[in-house]
Motif scaffolding. Structure first.
Motif, PDB file in Angstrom:
ATOM      1  N   ARG A 251     -52.997  -4.234  22.317  1.00  0.00           N
ATOM      2  CA  ARG A 251     -53.758  -5.459  22.603  1.00  0.00           C
ATOM      3  C   ARG A 251     -54.329  -6.068  21.328  1.00  0.00           C
ATOM      4  NH1 ARG A 251     -53.890  -9.902  25.348  1.00  0.00           N
ATOM      5  NH2 ARG A 251     -56.004 -10.697  25.714  1.00  0.00           N
ATOM      6  N   VAL A 252     -54.831  -5.188  20.414  1.00  0.00           N
ATOM      7  CA  VAL A 252     -55.378  -5.678  19.152  1.00  0.00           C
ATOM      8  C   VAL A 252     -54.301  -6.368  18.319  1.00  0.00           C
ATOM      9  CG1 VAL A 252     -56.335  -4.927  16.944  1.00  0.00           C
ATOM     10  CG2 VAL A 252     -57.310  -4.075  19.072  1.00  0.00           C
ATOM     11  N   ARG A 253     -53.124  -5.766  18.316  1.00  0.00           N
ATOM     12  CA  ARG A 253     -52.033  -6.385  17.572  1.00  0.00           C
ATOM     13  C   ARG A 253     -51.671  -7.754  18.143  1.00  0.00           C
ATOM     14  NH1 ARG A 253     -48.038  -1.130  16.762  1.00  0.00           N
ATOM     15  NH2 ARG A 253     -49.371  -0.037  15.222  1.00  0.00           N
ATOM     16  N   GLU A 254     -51.653  -7.803  19.479  1.00  0.00           N
ATOM     17  CA  GLU A 254     -51.372  -9.099  20.096  1.00  0.00           C
ATOM     18  C   GLU A 254     -52.438 -10.121  19.725  1.00  0.00           C
ATOM     19  OE1 GLU A 254     -51.155  -8.296  24.220  1.00  0.00           O
ATOM     20  OE2 GLU A 254     -49.156  -7.336  24.128  1.00  0.00           O
ATOM     21  N   LEU A 255     -53.709  -9.688  19.758  1.00  0.00           N
ATOM     22  CA  LEU A 255     -54.800 -10.603  19.401  1.00  0.00           C
ATOM     23  C   LEU A 255     -54.737 -11.011  17.933  1.00  0.00           C
ATOM     24  CD1 LEU A 255     -57.733  -8.955  21.400  1.00  0.00           C
ATOM     25  CD2 LEU A 255     -56.514 -11.067  21.952  1.00  0.00           C
ATOM     26  N   GLN A 260     -53.701 -15.039  13.949  1.00  0.00           N
ATOM     27  CA  GLN A 260     -52.946 -15.635  12.840  1.00  0.00           C
ATOM     28  C   GLN A 260     -52.405 -17.019  13.213  1.00  0.00           C
ATOM     29  OE1 GLN A 260     -49.971 -12.826  11.718  1.00  0.00           O
ATOM     30  NE2 GLN A 260     -51.436 -11.400  10.735  1.00  0.00           N
ATOM     31  N   GLU A 261     -51.931 -17.135  14.451  1.00  0.00           N
ATOM     32  CA  GLU A 261     -51.449 -18.437  14.895  1.00  0.00           C
ATOM     33  C   GLU A 261     -52.574 -19.468  14.901  1.00  0.00           C
ATOM     34  OE1 GLU A 261     -49.691 -17.826  18.676  1.00  0.00           O
ATOM     35  OE2 GLU A 261     -47.939 -16.727  17.893  1.00  0.00           O
ATOM     36  N   LYS A 262     -53.759 -19.035  15.415  1.00  0.00           N
ATOM     37  CA  LYS A 262     -54.904 -19.958  15.443  1.00  0.00           C
ATOM     38  C   LYS A 262     -55.341 -20.350  14.035  1.00  0.00           C
ATOM     39  CE  LYS A 262     -55.366 -19.982  19.934  1.00  0.00           C
ATOM     40  NZ  LYS A 262     -55.146 -21.225  20.717  1.00  0.00           N
ATOM     41  N   GLU A 263     -55.358 -19.380  13.125  1.00  0.00           N
ATOM     42  CA  GLU A 263     -55.724 -19.694  11.739  1.00  0.00           C
ATOM     43  C   GLU A 263     -54.735 -20.672  11.108  1.00  0.00           C
ATOM     44  OE1 GLU A 263     -56.012 -15.977   9.761  1.00  0.00           O
ATOM     45  OE2 GLU A 263     -58.041 -15.535  10.508  1.00  0.00           O
ATOM     46  N   GLN A 264     -53.456 -20.499  11.476  1.00  0.00           N
ATOM     47  CA  GLN A 264     -52.456 -21.435  10.957  1.00  0.00           C
ATOM     48  C   GLN A 264     -52.713 -22.850  11.484  1.00  0.00           C
ATOM     49  OE1 GLN A 264     -50.183 -20.542   8.708  1.00  0.00           O
ATOM     50  NE2 GLN A 264     -49.433 -22.672   8.540  1.00  0.00           N
ATOM     51  N   GLU A 265     -53.035 -22.919  12.776  1.00  0.00           N
ATOM     52  CA  GLU A 265     -53.361 -24.219  13.355  1.00  0.00           C
ATOM     53  C   GLU A 265     -54.599 -24.814  12.702  1.00  0.00           C
ATOM     54  OE1 GLU A 265     -53.747 -23.741  17.532  1.00  0.00           O
ATOM     55  OE2 GLU A 265     -51.604 -23.326  17.869  1.00  0.00           O
ATOM     56  N   ILE A 331     -60.058 -34.198  18.932  1.00  0.00           N
ATOM     57  CA  ILE A 331     -59.099 -33.058  18.881  1.00  0.00           C
ATOM     58  C   ILE A 331     -59.624 -31.962  17.985  1.00  0.00           C
ATOM     59  CG2 ILE A 331     -56.782 -32.389  18.146  1.00  0.00           C
ATOM     60  CD1 ILE A 331     -55.867 -35.219  18.982  1.00  0.00           C
ATOM     61  N   LEU A 332     -60.169 -32.365  16.816  1.00  0.00           N
ATOM     62  CA  LEU A 332     -60.701 -31.374  15.886  1.00  0.00           C
ATOM     63  C   LEU A 332     -61.861 -30.604  16.498  1.00  0.00           C
ATOM     64  CD1 LEU A 332     -60.583 -30.170  13.059  1.00  0.00           C
ATOM     65  CD2 LEU A 332     -62.122 -31.991  12.280  1.00  0.00           C
ATOM     66  N   ASP A 333     -62.751 -31.304  17.233  1.00  0.00           N
ATOM     67  CA  ASP A 333     -63.866 -30.607  17.899  1.00  0.00           C
ATOM     68  C   ASP A 333     -63.350 -29.604  18.927  1.00  0.00           C
ATOM     69  OD1 ASP A 333     -65.943 -33.573  17.915  1.00  0.00           O
ATOM     70  OD2 ASP A 333     -65.704 -31.993  16.380  1.00  0.00           O
ATOM     71  N   GLY A 334     -62.339 -29.975  19.714  1.00  0.00           N
ATOM     72  CA  GLY A 334     -61.778 -29.038  20.715  1.00  0.00           C
ATOM     73  C   GLY A 334     -61.184 -27.814  20.047  1.00  0.00           C
ATOM     74  N   LYS A 335     -60.438 -28.010  18.960  1.00  0.00           N
ATOM     75  CA  LYS A 335     -59.831 -26.882  18.277  1.00  0.00           C
ATOM     76  C   LYS A 335     -60.887 -25.946  17.702  1.00  0.00           C
ATOM     77  CE  LYS A 335     -55.508 -28.010  18.857  1.00  0.00           C
ATOM     78  NZ  LYS A 335     -54.575 -27.136  19.590  1.00  0.00           N
ATOM     79  N   LEU A 336     -61.943 -26.579  17.101  1.00  0.00           N
ATOM     80  CA  LEU A 336     -63.024 -25.740  16.535  1.00  0.00           C
ATOM     81  C   LEU A 336     -63.731 -24.940  17.637  1.00  0.00           C
ATOM     82  CD1 LEU A 336     -64.510 -28.271  13.944  1.00  0.00           C
ATOM     83  CD2 LEU A 336     -63.221 -26.192  13.444  1.00  0.00           C
ATOM     84  N   GLU A 337     -63.921 -25.539  18.799  1.00  0.00           N
ATOM     85  CA  GLU A 337     -64.567 -24.827  19.901  1.00  0.00           C
ATOM     86  C   GLU A 337     -63.692 -23.671  20.403  1.00  0.00           C
ATOM     87  OE1 GLU A 337     -65.665 -27.404  23.067  1.00  0.00           O
ATOM     88  OE2 GLU A 337     -66.711 -25.825  24.187  1.00  0.00           O
ATOM     89  N   GLU A 338     -62.391 -23.913  20.507  1.00  0.00           N
ATOM     90  CA  GLU A 338     -61.472 -22.836  20.922  1.00  0.00           C
ATOM     91  C   GLU A 338     -61.476 -21.697  19.915  1.00  0.00           C
ATOM     92  OE1 GLU A 338     -57.636 -24.460  21.477  1.00  0.00           O
ATOM     93  OE2 GLU A 338     -58.155 -25.619  23.281  1.00  0.00           O
ATOM     94  N   LEU A 339     -61.484 -22.057  18.627  1.00  0.00           N
ATOM     95  CA  LEU A 339     -61.514 -21.022  17.597  1.00  0.00           C
ATOM     96  C   LEU A 339     -62.798 -20.224  17.663  1.00  0.00           C
ATOM     97  CD1 LEU A 339     -60.188 -19.764  15.123  1.00  0.00           C
ATOM     98  CD2 LEU A 339     -61.283 -21.517  13.711  1.00  0.00           C
ATOM     99  N   HIS A 340     -63.907 -20.898  17.953  1.00  0.00           N
ATOM    100  CA  HIS A 340     -65.187 -20.203  18.067  1.00  0.00           C
ATOM    101  C   HIS A 340     -65.161 -19.222  19.250  1.00  0.00           C
ATOM    102  CE1 HIS A 340     -69.443 -19.492  17.673  1.00  0.00           C
ATOM    103  NE2 HIS A 340     -69.624 -19.844  18.961  1.00  0.00           N
ATOM    104  N   PHE A 342     -62.511 -17.877  20.581  1.00  0.00           N
ATOM    105  CA  PHE A 342     -61.562 -16.806  20.274  1.00  0.00           C
ATOM    106  C   PHE A 342     -62.195 -15.750  19.384  1.00  0.00           C
ATOM    107  CE2 PHE A 342     -58.215 -15.111  17.539  1.00  0.00           C
ATOM    108  CZ  PHE A 342     -57.415 -14.526  18.503  1.00  0.00           C
ATOM    109  N   ARG A 343     -62.961 -16.196  18.407  1.00  0.00           N
ATOM    110  CA  ARG A 343     -63.635 -15.233  17.518  1.00  0.00           C
ATOM    111  C   ARG A 343     -64.672 -14.408  18.285  1.00  0.00           C
ATOM    112  NH1 ARG A 343     -64.665 -18.479  11.795  1.00  0.00           N
ATOM    113  NH2 ARG A 343     -62.466 -18.444  11.089  1.00  0.00           N
ATOM    114  N   GLN A 344     -65.393 -15.073  19.195  1.00  0.00           N
ATOM    115  CA  GLN A 344     -66.355 -14.323  20.008  1.00  0.00           C
ATOM    116  C   GLN A 344     -65.641 -13.269  20.856  1.00  0.00           C
ATOM    117  OE1 GLN A 344     -68.575 -17.142  22.279  1.00  0.00           O
ATOM    118  NE2 GLN A 344     -69.956 -17.727  20.583  1.00  0.00           N
ATOM    119  N   GLY A 345     -64.498 -13.606  21.488  1.00  0.00           N
ATOM    120  CA  GLY A 345     -63.726 -12.622  22.299  1.00  0.00           C
ATOM    121  C   GLY A 345     -63.214 -11.497  21.437  1.00  0.00           C
ATOM    122  N   LEU A 346     -62.753 -11.814  20.235  1.00  0.00           N
ATOM    123  CA  LEU A 346     -62.236 -10.774  19.353  1.00  0.00           C
ATOM    124  C   LEU A 346     -63.337  -9.818  18.912  1.00  0.00           C
ATOM    125  CD1 LEU A 346     -59.813  -9.718  17.827  1.00  0.00           C
ATOM    126  CD2 LEU A 346     -60.357 -11.251  15.950  1.00  0.00           C
TER     127      LEU A 346
END
Length: 353
Positions: A251-255, A260-265, A331-340, A342-346
């Motif tokens: 699961r960690v590897r998948e995350l 990495q995909e999110k960081e690329q985005e 769009i940038l605000d939505g992406k930043l919120e998703e990244l936030h 995702f980091r909290q879940g990780l």
């Protein structure tokens, strides 16, 4: 060859009480040897048993005798010559049955021998009668002038008794030899029995020690089995933990791949965000120009009509750019919120692991 034993067994010997003719009187204190003898010279059968040096059975078997089984281990027969009834007590029913079968076999053989002797006697009597008719004077002379030894030889009963006594003497000697042999064998058996008793006692002691060792081994085995059960339970738990860790690792590897995909985005978005200051600068410059134009418009009211088309075009371009910029910012605000998120879940997943 004389008398020879044809069958031998062991039994307790009894005789009927001559006074009551009902009760049995023991003739031997213990089981003695009882044998069938066959006299080839006289073609006769006898049952003989000797207890030490005493003859307790001397019974000549005749065709008229009958052996009767009175119980599972006891049988009897009557001897008219001895004027008594003999009884035998055997150790097992099989011995009694075998003795009875042998009695019947010997009885039939005695009957057959008697029939043959009668036929032979009739033949001899007929021959003697014929010879007597021919030489009567010679027989009379021999009977008159015979010696004392010849006269004694004509007494068949004394000769029979003498031969029976000789046979009994030989049988007693043979029985004594057999008794000595049995005594030697008995002594050997006693010694072997003593050795076996010692070995049995030693084996019993060894068995007791082996039982104690076996009990200790069983206790130790039970303890080891319990420990093995506990270890197996721990191994099962460890294997379950390994499976969980393996699942978490996957699961960690998948995350991590998703991260990495999110960081690329995010990197792409950052590159796109670098263009915004330029656009903002352009917007400010355009605003300044607009203000300058407005001031010039005030000053140059006369030029408004000529420049109105340019102004309207510039406003339209500015509106389009603002709409695009607003969409880009959303769009940038939505992406930043998703990244936030995702980091909290990780971070939460790392704490659980």
């Amino acid at each position: 060859m004389g008398e020879q034993p044809i069958y031998t067994t062991r039994a307790h010997v009894f005789q009927i009480d001559p006074s009551t003719k009902k009760n049995w009187v023991p003739a031997s204190k213990q089981a003695v040897t009882v044998s069938y003898f066959y006299d080839s010279t006289r073609n006769s059968y006898r049952i003989i048993s000797v207890d030490g040096s005493k003859v307790i059975i001397n019974s000549t078997i005749t065709p008229n005798m009958t052996f009767t089984k009175t119980s599972q281990k006891f049988g009897q027969w009557a001897d008219s010559r001895a004027n008594t009834v003999f009884g035998l007590g055997f150790a097992s029913e099989q011995q009694l049955t075998k003795f009875a079968e042998k009695f019947q076999e010997v009885k039939d053989a005695a009957k057959l021998a008697k029939d043959k002797s009668q036929e032979k006697g009739d033949t001899l009597s007929n021959h003697s009668q014929e010879s007597g008719r021919e030489t009567p004077s010679a027989n009379q002379a021999s009977s008159i002038n015979g010696t004392d030894d010849e006269k004694i030889s004509f007494s068949p009963e004394s000769a029979q008794l003498k031969s029976e006594n000789e046979r009994l003497k030989s049988f007693v000697e043979q029985s004594n030899t057999t008794a000595k042999k049995y005594e030697t064998e008995l002594q050997t058996l006693k010694e072997n029995n003593a050795r076996l008793v010692d070995a049995l006692q030693e084996s019993s002691a060894n068995v007791e020690s082996w039982k104690k060792e076996l009990a200790a081994c069983q206790e130790e085995s039970d303890t080891l089995r319990k420990k093995i059960g506990e270890l197996e339970a721990q191994c099962n738990e460890a294997s379950q933990e390994k499976q969980r860790n393996a699942q978490l690792t996957v699961r960690v590897r998948e995350l991590e791949a998703e991260l990495q995909e999110k960081e690329q985005e995010l990197e792409n978005l950052r590159r796109q965000a670098e263009i915004i200051p330029q656009l903002m600068g352009e917007c400010e410059s355009i605003g300044a120009k607009l203000k300058a134009a407005e001031s010039k418009n005030k000053e140059l009211e006369g030029r408004i009509d000529g420049l109105q088309m340019d102004v309207s075009d510039s406003r339209q371009k500015q509106g389009n750019m603002k709409g695009e910029l607003k969409k880009f910012m959303d769009i940038l605000d939505g992406k930043l919120e998703e990244l936030h998120e995702f980091r909290q879940g990780l971070s939460k997943l790392g704490v659980d692991n």
